[in-house]
Design an enzyme around this catalytic site. Sequence first.
Site, PDB file in Angstrom:
ATOM      1  NE  ARG A 197      -3.222   0.269   3.288  1.00  0.00           N
ATOM      2  CZ  ARG A 197      -1.976   0.791   4.660  1.00  0.00           C
ATOM      3  NH1 ARG A 197      -1.836   1.680   4.693  1.00  0.00           N
ATOM      4  NH2 ARG A 197      -2.439  -0.807   5.317  1.00  0.00           N
ATOM      5  CE  LYS A 210     -12.442   7.334 -18.862  1.00  0.00           C
ATOM      6  NZ  LYS A 210     -12.606   8.635 -17.884  1.00  0.00           N
TER       7      LYS A 210
HETATM    8  C1  LIG Z   1     -13.365   8.851 -17.126  1.00  0.00           C
HETATM    9  C2  LIG Z   1     -13.111  10.134 -16.821  1.00  0.00           C
HETATM   10  C3  LIG Z   1     -12.930   9.936 -15.030  1.00  0.00           C
HETATM   11  C4  LIG Z   1     -12.835   9.446 -13.791  1.00  0.00           C
HETATM   12  O1  LIG Z   1     -11.898   8.485 -14.140  1.00  0.00           O
HETATM   13  P1  LIG Z   1     -11.890   6.884 -13.779  1.00  0.00           P
HETATM   14  O2  LIG Z   1     -10.803   6.108 -14.299  1.00  0.00           O
HETATM   15  O3  LIG Z   1     -13.559   6.360 -14.785  1.00  0.00           O
HETATM   16  O4  LIG Z   1     -12.647   6.725 -12.569  1.00  0.00           O
HETATM   17  C5  LIG Z   1     -12.240  11.826 -14.446  1.00  0.00           C
HETATM   18  N1  LIG Z   1     -12.392  12.714 -15.558  1.00  0.00           N
HETATM   19  C6  LIG Z   1     -12.342  12.817 -17.037  1.00  0.00           C
HETATM   20  C7  LIG Z   1     -12.001  13.219 -17.589  1.00  0.00           C
HETATM   21  C8  LIG Z   1     -12.554  11.294 -17.170  1.00  0.00           C
HETATM   22  O5  LIG Z   1     -12.728  11.544 -18.701  1.00  0.00           O
END
Ligand SMILES: *Cc1c(COP(=O)(O)O)cnc(C)c1O
Length: 378
Positions: free
Chosen positions: A46, A195
Amino acid sequence: MKRKTKLIHGGIVGDPTTGAVSTPIYQVSTYKQESVGVHSGFEYSRTGNPTRHALEELIKDLEGGEAGFAFGSGMAAITAVMMLFNSGDHIIMTDDVYGGTYRVMSKVLNRFGIESSFIDTSSLENIEKAIQSNTKALYLETPTNPLLKITDIEEATKIAKKHNLLTIVDNTFSTPYWQTPIDLGADIVLHSATKYIGGHSDVVAGLVVVNSKKLAEDLHFVQNSTGGVLGPQDSWLLIRGIKTLGVRMEETEANTKAIVEFLQLHPAVEKIYYPGLETHPNHAIAKKQGGGFGGMVSFDVGSQENADKLLSKLKYFTLAESLGAVESLISVPARMTHASIPAERRAELGITDGLVRISVGLEDAEDLIEDLKQGLEV
Ligand SMILES: *Cc1c(COP(=O)(O)O)cnc(C)c1O
């Protein structure tokens, strides 16, 4: 080092003990100590894990900060950053932030006394006006989701500094390949690494980079105390994804440009939101602060009915939340990513029922355009 080289040679390259050119997956929770408190730098996963550490060093180098941190999701990363603040503190935020960010601020963190205001940060005047005596930070998302609004990071951080506010930037859409907010004056940069950074729709993760030793200490304390860390397997997947981030972003850019040119001429498309268009209100700022405009495009087809018709016909654009992966995705923000935003607020923001958002992938542009063409036929 130039950008593509840094993606491959930044951070910790290879494994110092075996020479393995890719950092191994250290699937381990605890580490042998020679005597009490005498260890090789790792005690418990952790607190620190070698695979996660390699990823954290890499994102630190890419964003040009002091330290990097990896979390189990983008939301865990955002929440950890918010834990740097105290009850009674106020944060100014971009109005069309990611739906989950709006939700955590307005339904969870508000219960712990962290106040937030949502304003159109693409106007610098709005930022000045929103500053209160208890304001501690300015939280920017640029470009935004789904309307692709642009905030001038450099000018916004000047205002923040004048009022002793930290500037936090969600850099998910641009990635450090195109935009490095710390170079523009920001203090904290964060990502949903789910992403573009991961890039293959196979991992959920979050990353943070901070620009000072003090913030690094404080955030490590929060990360270790609250524990939302990224596991070694997922850390390894992100390191692997980052190696091709440059070629993926370049290819995405070219595909997106071709698709936007097609959409612009199509009679069924009422409005296009894309910062690469010269008609975009902040095109000049987008050009100045980012090397590319990204692969996110939103466009309005006029009604929910038209949006549904388009969705039912598409072959290569998968109907799914998320973005930034090799496969092209399409979503309807009003009923998907932004469904947690109240209807009247969505209307205020311009997130209409006919608005569709695409994340352009790495298929051949000709196939993607052909797909949209048959989808938009009446
Ligand atoms: C998807 C997204 C998040 C959240 O991220 P997760 O990995 O789904 O928890 C935050 N900011 C933006 C711009 C995103 O596209």
